[in-house]
Design a protein around this motif. Structure first.
Motif, PDB file in Angstrom:
ATOM      1  N   ILE A  67      27.223 -34.084  -7.869  1.00 45.73           N
ATOM      2  CA  ILE A  67      26.467 -32.959  -7.325  1.00 45.73           C
ATOM      3  C   ILE A  67      25.572 -33.479  -6.213  1.00 45.73           C
ATOM      4  O   ILE A  67      24.556 -34.136  -6.466  1.00 45.73           O
ATOM      5  N   GLU A  72      27.268 -29.596  -2.532  1.00 42.91           N
ATOM      6  CA  GLU A  72      27.580 -28.836  -3.742  1.00 42.91           C
ATOM      7  C   GLU A  72      26.447 -27.880  -4.097  1.00 42.91           C
ATOM      8  O   GLU A  72      26.678 -26.707  -4.430  1.00 42.91           O
ATOM      9  N   ILE A 111      34.771 -28.379  -5.203  1.00 40.62           N
ATOM     10  CA  ILE A 111      33.752 -28.209  -6.238  1.00 40.62           C
ATOM     11  C   ILE A 111      34.433 -27.625  -7.475  1.00 40.62           C
ATOM     12  O   ILE A 111      35.143 -26.623  -7.373  1.00 40.62           O
ATOM     13  N   LEU A 125      30.770 -24.423 -10.239  1.00 43.23           N
ATOM     14  CA  LEU A 125      30.354 -23.406  -9.262  1.00 43.23           C
ATOM     15  C   LEU A 125      29.948 -22.113  -9.965  1.00 43.23           C
ATOM     16  O   LEU A 125      28.903 -21.531  -9.650  1.00 43.23           O
TER      17      LEU A 125
END
Length: 286
Positions: free
Chosen positions: A59, A63, A177, A182
């Motif tokens: 992350i 992201e 991602i 997400l």
């Protein structure tokens, strides 16, 4: 497409129509959205923890930026959807929102991804536009009634749907991602954004929990799960096959509105939803 993938998509379509039906039944706004976001956050936390334990998840700022952006678009979608359901029939707002989204995505893809719209796609768009007039009862009834505002809400929701579809597609397809990261991150941020207002209006939160507890739990579970099933089907089936079949929820949702909520234009709206479904399939196949 395999039988397993088809079953997953059909189950997902029923779940999607059902959680939207429950959202309509709540007849509420931000308080209900906050409640079902809280339910989703709690229920799906173990999945996210397991993902971090068994997978290498990175992350970074990119992201986080996409998760935050997705949260803002989805929050606008959730609040606008609740507002649309408060002022309009479920069998009107839901199919228009779900049907116009793919059309906008298809048109936007021409400019963003340099894709082409074939004669099949143009035919699909024509069918979707025609079905909208059928669902609202035609121009004369539209002018003489209060259906124009719900129609506008349905179209606006469709625009937002196309927005998060294109945005999330870029996040998972271009920047890789993980979809669960997400989706859950977006839900978590939405909960954060709504919490200050929820605290200031805690009486409303308690009222909605007492009155719409079952609906909030239902939406909180079914909303993310419907999306997870679609993502699962996409892992072993072409997206071009999954997308059109998923839109069977338009027909299911319209049937729920006309039968379970006793909304007007029953048979006419179901037929219009069927026409819209064909149009969406043609747009997807293009």
């Amino acid at each position: 497409m395999s039988v397993g993938a088809l079953l997953l998509i059909i189950i997902s379509a029923f779940m999607h129509a059902t959680w939207n039906y429950l959202a309509k039944r709540s007849n509420s706004g931000y308080a209900f959205v906050w409640l079902y976001m809280l339910v989703s956050t709690i229920v799906y936390a173990p999945l996210v923890v397991g993902m971090f334990i068994f997978s290498k998840i990175h992350i970074g700022w990119v992201e986080m930026g996409f998760i935050l952006g997705s949260a803002l678009i989805h929050l606008a979608y959730s609040l606008t959807l609740q507002k649309g359901y408060r002022i309009g029939d479920f069998s009107l707002v839901y199919p228009i929102a779900r049907g116009t989204g793919p059309v906008i995505v298809a048109i936007a893809a021409v400019f963003i991804f340099d894709e082409k719209i074939t004669a099949t796609g143009i035919t699909g768009i024509f069918l979707i536009v025609s079905s909208i007039f059928m669902i609202t009862g035609g121009l004369q009834r539209l002018r003489k009634s209060n259906r124009i505002v719900p129609l506008i809400y349905g179209l606006v929701i469709g625009v937002i749907i196309s927005g998060y579809t294109l945005f999330d597609k870029g996040a998972v397809a271009v920047f890789l991602i993980p979809p669960l990261l997400l989706s859950y991150g977006s839900i978590l941020w939405q909960l954060v954004f709504l919490t200050p207002k929820a605290i200031r209006n805690w009486t409303k939160i308690k009222y909605d929990w007492l009155k719409y507890r079952k609906e909030a739990i239902g939406v909180g579970i079914l909303n993310p799960l419907a999306y997870i099933l679609v993502l699962t089907a996409m892992t072993f089936s072409p997206v071009s096959h999954v997308a059109p079949v998923r839109e069977i929820s338009i027909l299911i949702g319209t049937f729920m509105g006309t039968k379970l909520l006793a909304e007007g234009f029953g048979l006419q709206r179901v037929i219009a939803a069927g026409v819209m479904l064909v149009g969406v399939i043609l747009v997807a196949l293009t």
